[in-house]
Design a protein around this motif. Structure first.
Motif, short mmCIF file in Angstrom:
data_model
loop_
_atom_site.label_atom_id
_atom_site.label_comp_id
_atom_site.label_asym_id
_atom_site.label_seq_id
_atom_site.Cartn_x
_atom_site.Cartn_y
_atom_site.Cartn_z
N UNK A 192 -7.09 -7.60 2.04
CA UNK A 192 -6.46 -8.85 2.47
C UNK A 192 -6.12 -9.72 1.26
N UNK A 193 -7.01 -9.75 0.27
CA UNK A 193 -6.84 -10.54 -0.94
C UNK A 193 -5.67 -10.00 -1.78
N UNK A 194 -5.65 -8.68 -1.97
CA UNK A 194 -4.63 -8.08 -2.82
C UNK A 194 -3.25 -8.09 -2.20
N UNK A 195 -3.18 -8.24 -0.89
CA UNK A 195 -1.87 -8.34 -0.23
C UNK A 195 -1.51 -9.78 0.11
N UNK A 219 -0.89 -10.73 3.71
CA UNK A 219 0.19 -10.12 4.49
C UNK A 219 -0.32 -8.98 5.36
N UNK A 220 -1.40 -8.33 4.93
CA UNK A 220 -2.10 -7.37 5.78
C UNK A 220 -3.38 -8.04 6.24
N UNK A 221 -3.53 -8.21 7.53
CA UNK A 221 -4.72 -8.85 8.09
C UNK A 221 -5.77 -7.78 8.38
N UNK A 222 -6.99 -8.06 7.98
CA UNK A 222 -8.04 -7.04 8.07
C UNK A 222 -9.22 -7.51 8.92
N UNK A 223 -10.01 -6.54 9.34
CA UNK A 223 -11.22 -6.79 10.12
C UNK A 223 -12.25 -5.76 9.68
N UNK A 224 -13.52 -6.10 9.87
CA UNK A 224 -14.58 -5.13 9.62
C UNK A 224 -15.58 -5.21 10.75
N UNK A 225 -16.30 -4.12 10.98
CA UNK A 225 -17.33 -4.11 12.01
C UNK A 225 -18.17 -2.86 11.82
N UNK A 226 -19.28 -2.78 12.57
CA UNK A 226 -20.04 -1.55 12.63
C UNK A 226 -19.38 -0.62 13.65
N UNK A 227 -19.68 0.66 13.55
CA UNK A 227 -19.11 1.61 14.50
C UNK A 227 -19.51 1.25 15.93
N UNK A 228 -20.78 0.97 16.13
CA UNK A 228 -21.24 0.63 17.48
C UNK A 228 -20.74 -0.74 17.90
N UNK A 229 -20.75 -1.70 16.98
CA UNK A 229 -20.31 -3.05 17.32
C UNK A 229 -18.84 -3.12 17.70
N UNK A 288 -6.44 1.08 -1.56
CA UNK A 288 -5.48 0.76 -0.51
C UNK A 288 -4.86 -0.61 -0.80
N UNK A 289 -5.68 -1.56 -1.23
CA UNK A 289 -5.18 -2.89 -1.56
C UNK A 289 -4.25 -2.87 -2.77
#
Length: 390
Positions: A255-258, A261-271, A356-357
Motif C-alpha cells: 500500500x505504501x509503495x503504490x 493506489x492498491x488497497x490492501x488488507x491482512x488477516x489470519x486464515x481462520x479470521x 510485489x510493492x
C-alpha cells in the motif's frame, strides 16, 4: 564499466527510475541477515549476561514496541519470543503507549521493553521509553536500531546497566522511504536474542530461510514483474501465528509503495472466514503465507481450497505451499528446508510484499525510493507533537 544489477534493474536504470536504494536494499537482505547473525554470535555473551537475569525473575514481562513497520516486527515476533524465552510477551505499538501508558505498563511487574527503531528518532519511540521509565518500578531496555546516531541509541548509551543497545550492521539503515532490510534485520535480531543460548541449534533453520530468499531473488523476479503488470486494485495477505504479523507488514509495504493506489488488507486464515472474506473479488489477489506446521496447514489449506472453489476464480499467490492445485495460483514461492518450526521463514515471507510493492510501484509510474507523491508519508514521521499528561 561493469554495471551492477539490483533485482532486475542495472544501477543506471534504477537511478533513472528513482528505484536504486529500494532495489539494492531488497536484494541485499540475505547477505545483511548473515551479517546480523554473525554480529549477534559475536555479542552472544554480552546479550546473555544482560537478558538472562531479567528472564529468570519469575514474574518478568517482555513488551515489544515500535511504530508503523517497527510495531509489526513485534507482532511477527511475539509468539516466537514467548516460546523461546518462556516469558510472557506482548507486542504493543508505541503509538498506543504514548496515548495510554496506564493501560499497558504494570508498575510492579519487572518489564523488558524491546524498542525497534530504524532511525531511533521517531517522537513516539523516544517518548515510549520515557513513559516506561515513569510507569514501571523495575524497567529494562533492549534497543534494537539501525542508526548508531539516533536518539534511542544515545539513550541506551547514557542510561546505565538497565539498557543494552544492539546497533545493527551498516546497510540495515535503509535510505529508501519504505522499510525493507531494516524490518527483516531487526526481526531477525529479536528472534536471535530470544534464542541467544541456542544459536548453534537454530543456525540451520536460519540458513534455510536465507536460501529461500536467495531462491526467490534468483528465480521469481520476472514473475513478480508479470504479476505487477496484471490488472488488480486490492490485495489480501493471509498468515497464521507469526505470519499474521508478516501479513500486516506486507499489507503496509504494498500500500505504501503504490501510494495507496492498491488497497490492501491482512488477516489470519481462520479470521478471514468471519466476514472479511467479502473484500475478495475478481479485481483482487489473495496472498497465502503458509505455515510449515502440518497441524496449522490443515486449517490454511481448507480456506485456500474454499477460495479456489469460488466461481469468480480469484487469483492467488502462495509462499511455502505444498500443493497449489485448484488455487488459481499466479505465483508459487517454495520454501527451503523441512523443519516444522521454521521460525525464520518470516524473513523471506516478508519479501513477498516488498517485491510485489516494488514492481507495482514501477508499473504505476511511481518512484520506489519515494513513492509518496503528496508527501503525506515520510521516512521519519513528521508532525507528531508529544504532550505531557497532567
Amino acid at each position: 564499466m561493469i554495471q551492477t544489477t539490483y533485482l532486475t534493474l542495472d544501477s543506471e536504470k534504477a537511478e533513472e527510475l528513482g528505484a536504486f536504494h529500494t532495489a539494492k536494499e531488497i536484494a541485499g537482505q540475505p547477505e545483511l541477515w548473515q551479517r546480523v547473525f554473525r554480529q549477534l554470535k559475536n555479542e552472544q555473551n554480552a546479550i546473555h549476561s544482560f537478558i538472562k537475569p531479567i528472564l529468570e525473575k519469575g514474574n518478568a514481562r517482555i513488551v515489544l514496541t515500535g511504530a508503523g513497520s517497527s510495531a509489526f516486527i513485534g507482532e511477527s515476533a511475539q509468539g516466537i519470543v514467548q516460546q523461546l524465552t518462556g516469558v510472557h510477551t506482548q507486542a504493543i505499538a508505541t503509538t498506543d503507549v504514548v496515548t495510554h501508558p496506564e493501560l499497558f505498563f504494570l508498575e510492579k511487574v519487572p518489564t523488558l521493553l524491546v524498542s525497534f527503531a530504524r532511525s531511533g528518532n521517531s517522537p513516539e519511540s523516544v517518548e515510549a521509553v520515557r513513559l516506561a521509565d515513569a510507569h514501571c518500578n523495575e524497567i529494562y531496555h533492549l534497543i534494537i536500531t539501525c542508526n548508531p546516531d539516533g536518539e534511542l541509541a544515545a539513550y541506551a548509551n547514557d542510561c546505565g546497566g538497565n539498557c543494552l543497545a544492539l546497533v545493527l550492521p551498516e546497510g540495515s539503515n535503509d535510505n529508501s522511504l519504505a522499510m525493507t532490510g531494516s524490518f527483516t534485520s531487526m526481526l531477525l535480531a529479536i528472534l536471535l536474542v530470544a534464542g541467544i543460548d541456542q544459536l548453534d541449534q537454530l543456525k540451520q533453520q536460519f540458513e534455510d530461510a536465507a536460501e529461500t530468499a536467495n531462491h526467490i531473488l534468483r528465480n521469481s523476479l520476472h514473475e513478480f514483474e508479470a504479476v505487477a503488470k496484471s490488472d488488480f486494485n486490492r490485495v489480501i495477505f493471509l498468515g497464521s501465528g507469526a505470519m499474521l504479523g508478516v501479513a500486516r507488514e506486507c499489507h503496509l509495504k504494498l500500500q505504501e509503495l503504490t501510494d495507496g493506489k492498491v488497497v490492501c488488507k491482512h488477516d489470519s486464515f481462520l479470521g478471514f472466514r468471519h466476514g472479511p472474506r467479502a473484500v475478495a473479488n475478481e479485481e483482487s489477489i489473495v496472498v497465502y503465507l503458509f505455515s510449515r506446521d502440518p497441524h496449522v496447514v490443515r486449517y490454511e489449506t481448507d480456506l485456500a481450497k474454499s477460495i479456489g472453489e469460488d466461481k469468480r476464480k480469484i487469483r492467488t499467490i502462495s509462499f511455502a505451499a505444498e500443493n497449489t492445485d485448484g488455487y488459481h495460483s499466479i505465483l508459487d514461492l517454495p520454501a527451503v528446508g523441512t523443519s516444522e518450526k521454521a521460525i525464520f521463514n518470516v524473513l523471506p515471507a516478508t519479501m513477498v510484499g516488498q517485491l510485489l510493492g516494488f514492481y507495482k510501484c514501477l508499473q504505476l509510474g511511481l518512484h520506489p525510493d519515494n513513492p509518496s507523491v503528496s508527501g503525506a508519508i515520510s521516512r521519519v514521521v513528521q508532525g507528531v507533537t508529544i504532550y505531557n499528561k497532567a
